[in-house]
Design an enzyme around this catalytic site. Sequence first.
Site, mmCIF file in Angstrom:
data_model
loop_
_atom_site.group_PDB
_atom_site.id
_atom_site.type_symbol
_atom_site.label_atom_id
_atom_site.label_comp_id
_atom_site.label_asym_id
_atom_site.label_seq_id
_atom_site.Cartn_x
_atom_site.Cartn_y
_atom_site.Cartn_z
ATOM 1 N N THR A 126 -10.069 -4.878 -2.812
ATOM 2 C CA THR A 126 -9.480 -3.629 -2.309
ATOM 3 C C THR A 126 -10.374 -2.908 -1.305
ATOM 4 O O THR A 126 -11.608 -3.022 -1.369
ATOM 5 C CB THR A 126 -9.211 -2.680 -3.502
ATOM 6 O OG1 THR A 126 -9.001 -1.348 -3.021
ATOM 7 C CG2 THR A 126 -10.400 -2.619 -4.456
ATOM 8 N N GLU A 128 -11.017 0.017 -1.517
ATOM 9 C CA GLU A 128 -11.833 0.968 -2.304
ATOM 10 C C GLU A 128 -13.279 0.466 -2.432
ATOM 11 O O GLU A 128 -14.169 1.242 -2.764
ATOM 12 C CB GLU A 128 -11.227 1.182 -3.689
ATOM 13 C CG GLU A 128 -9.945 1.986 -3.692
ATOM 14 C CD GLU A 128 -10.127 3.455 -3.311
ATOM 15 O OE1 GLU A 128 -11.050 4.091 -3.839
ATOM 16 O OE2 GLU A 128 -9.360 3.944 -2.468
ATOM 17 N N TYR A 150 -12.965 2.597 -10.720
ATOM 18 C CA TYR A 150 -12.074 1.532 -10.252
ATOM 19 C C TYR A 150 -12.753 0.717 -9.164
ATOM 20 O O TYR A 150 -12.795 -0.521 -9.212
ATOM 21 C CB TYR A 150 -10.769 2.155 -9.722
ATOM 22 C CG TYR A 150 -9.886 1.181 -8.964
ATOM 23 C CD1 TYR A 150 -9.115 0.240 -9.628
ATOM 24 C CD2 TYR A 150 -9.818 1.228 -7.558
ATOM 25 C CE1 TYR A 150 -8.303 -0.643 -8.922
ATOM 26 C CE2 TYR A 150 -9.005 0.351 -6.853
ATOM 27 C CZ TYR A 150 -8.248 -0.584 -7.541
ATOM 28 O OH TYR A 150 -7.454 -1.459 -6.838
ATOM 29 N N LYS A 154 -13.825 -3.206 -9.313
ATOM 30 C CA LYS A 154 -13.317 -4.167 -8.326
ATOM 31 C C LYS A 154 -14.461 -4.855 -7.579
ATOM 32 O O LYS A 154 -14.329 -5.998 -7.152
ATOM 33 C CB LYS A 154 -12.390 -3.464 -7.337
ATOM 34 C CG LYS A 154 -10.991 -3.214 -7.868
ATOM 35 C CD LYS A 154 -10.159 -4.512 -7.873
ATOM 36 C CE LYS A 154 -8.723 -4.244 -8.297
ATOM 37 N NZ LYS A 154 -7.942 -5.487 -8.448
#
Length: 338
Positions: A126, A128, A150, A154
């Site tokens: 991601t 992110e 998160y 990830k």
Amino acid sequence: MKKIAFITGITGQDGAYLAEFLLNKEYAVVGGFRRLSTPNFSRLDELGITNRIRLVETDLLDTSNLTRIIMEVRPQEVYNLGAQSFVAHSFKNPILTGNVTGIGVTNLLEAIRIVDPGIRFYQASTSELFGQAREFPQNENTPFYPRSPYGVAKLYGHWITINYRESYNIFASTGILFNHESPLRGIEFVTRKITDAVARIQLGKLDHFEIGTLDVKRDWGYAKDFVEGMWLMMQHDVPDNFVLATNESHSVREWIEVCFNYVGKRIVWEGIGIKELGKDEETGKVVVKINPEFYRPAEVESLIGDYSKAKRELGWEPNVRYKELAELMLRADLEKQK
Ligand code: NDP
Ligand code: GDP
């Protein structure tokens, strides 16, 4: 013989679109879902494909469950889309997020390594990972700086995938996907939250909605375009990491304005900080308020992706851009609310 694909997170946005895409390519699709007291296949139902998928109970927290599934299903391709995927939730449930979104990747990779290291593996990485971005736009070589449990989970999932590629020669690829949305996007994500609220305001079912930070920017693409990119990565000669994005960045504020414009309303903004209000210019009615409950302990201020590697090596490009995306989501929510 049909190719067999196993998708974790089949009940999610991407799981549904990827399943539809692979069915159209004549794959046999096996979808992993979590056992819940009330099963939720609403996205698959919406696409009319529930009966064309073999659904198997799957939990990324349970390696023995995953190993049994891989042994029994014998897929050629595994797409790991399952995750606790909501950033805001990850601040409230950091350990669960670490276990599912991070360690869950190792659980699945272990199952593949033990049963058949010839299986191809896709990991849903991601944007992110870039978090507090070190350069603009972000590409596959941009340093990572995740800003949430998160993002950190990830990051682990991303590197363990690369580690299994390098250690065991598994065809394991990661797609570093920037935000991608659709009418099937979870209602708590900001784009869908807004299209749903604007549709309800337009139909007289809601007065106003509450939102967090207005000036954060994202690179928003269309989920249907992005699942094709996942498949292309799995057909490539070599496993690798690829950014998928649109190379456009827009704020939450602009998304609100575009949505209201679509239904013929112009928004004027008054006040600052938590006192800021969005008003319908014509009627003077307040339609947007700020609620600090939606602020995050650490924020990702701005992201924009450079997808030139995916374009060059996979021939992938996004078809749907920001404004068209907002409008197609809003149209779908207006239909649903009617
Ligand atoms: P969703 O939140 O819509 O779907 C997540 C899926 O994971 C759901 O099917 C959910 O099941 C499942 N899941 C949750 N916990 C577990 C568990 N313990 N075991 C097995 N499955 C579980 O996400 P998206 O479809 O939007 O995203 C797909 C993947 O891509 C995710 O990994 C996400 O983090 C990642 N990603 C998404 C981006 C986006 O913009 N959409 C951007 C970049 C990456 P249930 O329905 O039961 O909750
Ligand atoms: P994310 O990029 O994976 O965190 O996707 P989201 O759609 O959840 O959030 C995108 C951005 O919108 C983040 O920077 C949020 O802080 C911001 N945002 C502002 N208000 C809201 C809100 O009410 N809900 C959500 N989900 N995000 C909001």
